[in-house]
Enzyme design. Structure first.
Site, PDB file in Angstrom:
ATOM      1  N   HIS A 301       0.655  -1.042  -0.077  1.00 57.71           N
ATOM      2  CA  HIS A 301      -0.044   0.080   0.178  1.00 57.71           C
ATOM      3  C   HIS A 301       0.732   1.214  -0.136  1.00 57.71           C
ATOM      4  CE1 HIS A 301       0.296   0.940   4.349  1.00 57.71           C
ATOM      5  NE2 HIS A 301       0.180  -0.472   4.479  1.00 57.71           N
ATOM      6  N   ASP A 313       6.184   0.513   6.786  1.00 57.26           N
ATOM      7  CA  ASP A 313       4.734   0.327   6.370  1.00 57.26           C
ATOM      8  C   ASP A 313       4.194   1.663   5.584  1.00 57.26           C
ATOM      9  OD1 ASP A 313       2.215  -0.381   6.528  1.00 57.26           O
ATOM     10  OD2 ASP A 313       1.900   0.377   8.909  1.00 57.26           O
ATOM     11  N   GLU A 347      -4.929   1.890   2.369  1.00 50.27           N
ATOM     12  CA  GLU A 347      -4.971   0.948   3.472  1.00 50.27           C
ATOM     13  C   GLU A 347      -5.003   1.173   4.977  1.00 50.27           C
ATOM     14  OE1 GLU A 347      -3.745  -2.265   5.947  1.00 50.27           O
ATOM     15  OE2 GLU A 347      -2.858  -0.574   5.972  1.00 50.27           O
ATOM     16  N   GLU A 348      -4.434   2.176   5.381  1.00 53.88           N
ATOM     17  CA  GLU A 348      -4.306   2.601   6.645  1.00 53.88           C
ATOM     18  C   GLU A 348      -5.566   2.904   7.495  1.00 53.88           C
ATOM     19  OE1 GLU A 348      -1.955   1.515   8.325  1.00 53.88           O
ATOM     20  OE2 GLU A 348      -0.156   1.544   7.566  1.00 53.88           O
ATOM     21  N   ASP A 375       3.240  -6.633   3.314  1.00 52.78           N
ATOM     22  CA  ASP A 375       2.817  -5.432   4.306  1.00 52.78           C
ATOM     23  C   ASP A 375       3.076  -5.711   5.794  1.00 52.78           C
ATOM     24  OD1 ASP A 375       1.863  -2.915   5.378  1.00 52.78           O
ATOM     25  OD2 ASP A 375      -0.319  -3.546   5.231  1.00 52.78           O
ATOM     26  N   HIS A 446       3.686   2.572  12.565  1.00 54.43           N
ATOM     27  CA  HIS A 446       2.695   3.690  12.622  1.00 54.43           C
ATOM     28  C   HIS A 446       3.626   4.671  13.623  1.00 54.43           C
ATOM     29  CE1 HIS A 446      -0.941   1.064  11.649  1.00 54.43           C
ATOM     30  NE2 HIS A 446      -0.265   0.957  10.741  1.00 54.43           N
TER      31      HIS A 446
HETATM   32 ZN    ZN Z   1       0.875  -1.442   6.206  1.00 57.36          ZN
END
Ligand code: ZN
Length: 479
Positions: A301, A313, A347-348, A375, A446
């Site tokens: 993503h 990520d 995606e997030e 991912d 994140h």
């Molecule tokens: Zn991800």
């Protein structure tokens, strides 16, 4: 040393060694068709690995994405810059065709720096009457506190059972979920799956009983104090209360001070959800020679959380997927099926890109053999999961011998990631994902430290090698 390796890796090591020393060029006849296939596959995978590990673009592309584009949450200027980056890199990687697929996405903005502090509890360590700062990050999709912020007593809640037992105590309070990231799960994604419900559902569950905000212990195995954000989902039946993540050290300090004391927390966040906006999946493909209307998709993503560069990520998954295409083309491989690289949108905090891709494929009646995703971070590859039946999974186990020299030692039953799972549901495609070593992923996930410097070039490339090898095998033998 050599003999030992030869013994432990058996025939495969023999073949690879011989390839390197020019054995194949000597014209030694293979023993039978299965062996011939293995030898031919081993050679081709070696050539994929050679180009990825010597003149590959995996790490260089990640550097460009992280350092010239950076954070790229859905709807942000960074995301549109990333779309341009993706198109350009896919073109430079010699895709036959590159295009954008429209997709409406949520548009959440943080709106400025989040702040928090607590006061009370007495004693020097507790700060007496002086406020003690908390390092927080508002959770994605959350509503802000307004400019004045919120000040309220905090209630320590260790899990949802305790919330139910103490539901009469939380009205007008800030609920602090201090649910630990369970260290007993060796596979850290299981600990994440176990703890993430407090981030996803904690705000609405506390709001149901009158809480005014929530603080959530970060889903992390880190020893630092970095807060880890991520999406929450509000239940529309209850007020949309502000929510923040707090780092592990702050969580421990706060939790230690609360028993027996009244602690007030002050929170200020500026987040808001704006109307949905238009974004795109970025798609590149290599046209199949035999079955151009049958597809194999590989992707990651493109969006990432706003406090960092989204290197792990999921910049890693994006550049690995692009490298699969580049490497196949670079060695002159002509795929039988059409191979698509998809850089998924959103995606997030919505998953709209993955759903859009599957819906469009279904509307076009496309036949998809496989949707493969990366991912789970750019760490040393260990295996792949695939949504195959036991019989079919058993039938492809010989492939493990071909992947093992590059680090992957298992093909096991499991799902794909959230971007390719809709392909399984909508299209009946086999879905799967790369499973790298998981021990360090939740130090960066994140969080502000998800930057290029925490990605190892070599480990990232080995993921691309194994993905390219698997895509090649699926293209050649089917699933
Ligand atoms: Zn991800």
């Amino acid at each position: 040393m050599h003999l030992k390796l030869l013994k432990s890796n058996g025939l495969l090591f023999f073949l690879v060694t011989m390839t390197l020393s020019g054995f194949a060029q000597m014209g030694v006849a293979p023993g039978g068709s299965a062996v011939a296939a293995t030898s031919e596959d081993s050679l081709l995978i070696r050539r994929l690995a050679d180009t990825i590990l010597t003149d590959g673009r995996t790490y260089g592309n990640l550097r460009l994405l992280t350092k010239t584009v950076g954070a790229r949450l859905s709807g942000s200027a960074g995301y549109y810059k990333a779309e341009k980056w993706g198109q350009q890199v896919l073109q430079e990687s010699s895709a036959d065709k590159v295009w954008l697929q429209e997709c409406m996405v949520p548009h959440w903005v943080r709106g400025g720096k989040d702040s928090a502090s607590w006061v009370g509890g007495g004693g020097a360590a507790g700060g007496g009457s002086a406020a003690v700062g908390l390092d927080v990050l508002a959770l994605g999709n959350s509503q802000g506190t307004g400019v004045k912020g919120i000040r309220a007593p905090v209630v320590l809640i260790n899990n949802f059972d305790e919330l139910e037992q103490r539901r009469d105590e939380v009205k007008g309070k800030i609920v602090f979920y201090n649910y630990p990231f369970n260290p007993l799960f060796v596979e850290t994604f299981r600990a994440y799956g176990d703890a993430v419900r407090y981030r996803g559902a904690g705000a609405s569950r506390a709001a149901k009983y009158g809480a005014v905000a929530v603080i959530v212990r970060s889903m992390s195995s880190s020893i630092d104090n970095t807060p880890h954000t991520g999406a929450l989902m509000y239940n529309d039946s209850f007020p949309k209360i502000p929510a923040v993540a707090v780092g592990l050290r702050d969580a421990d300090r706060l939790a230690a001070r609360i028993p027996g004391h009244q602690i007030d927390v002050y929170l200020r966040t500026n987040a808001q959800m704006l109307p949905d906006t238009l974004a795109h999946n970025v798609i590149g493909e290599l046209k199949g020679t035999e079955f151009p209307d049958q597809y194999i998709t590989v992707g990651g993503h493109l969006d990432s959380w706003d406090p960092a560069e989204g290197a792990m990520d999921d910049g890693a998954g994006c550049v690995q997927s692009i490298e699969v295409l580049r490497a196949l083309k670079a060695i002159g491989y002509q795929p039988r099926h059409t191979i698509r690289v998809v850089l998924f949108a959103n995606e997030e905090n919505g998953g709209r890109g993955g759903r859009k891709y599957a819906e469009a494929a279904k509307a076009n009646n496309e036949h998809h053999l496989l949707g493969l995703e990366s991912d789970n971070g750019g760490f040393t590859p260990r295996g792949f999961t695939l949504s195959l039946s036991e019989d079919k999974l058993a039938a492809i186990q010989p492939w493990v011998k071909l992947l093992k020299p590059y680090g992957v030692y298992e093909l096991e039953h499991g799902g794909g990631g959230s971007d390719v799972n809709p392909m399984g549901r909508e299209l009946g495609a086999v879905v799967g994902e790369l499973r790298p070593d998981s021990q360090r992923y939740f130090e960066y996930h994140h969080a502000r430290n998800d930057v290029l410097e925490n990605v190892n070039k070599r480990e990232l490339e080995m993921g691309a090698v194994n993905m390219a090898a698997l895509i090649y095998l699926v293209d050649k033998y089917g699933l």
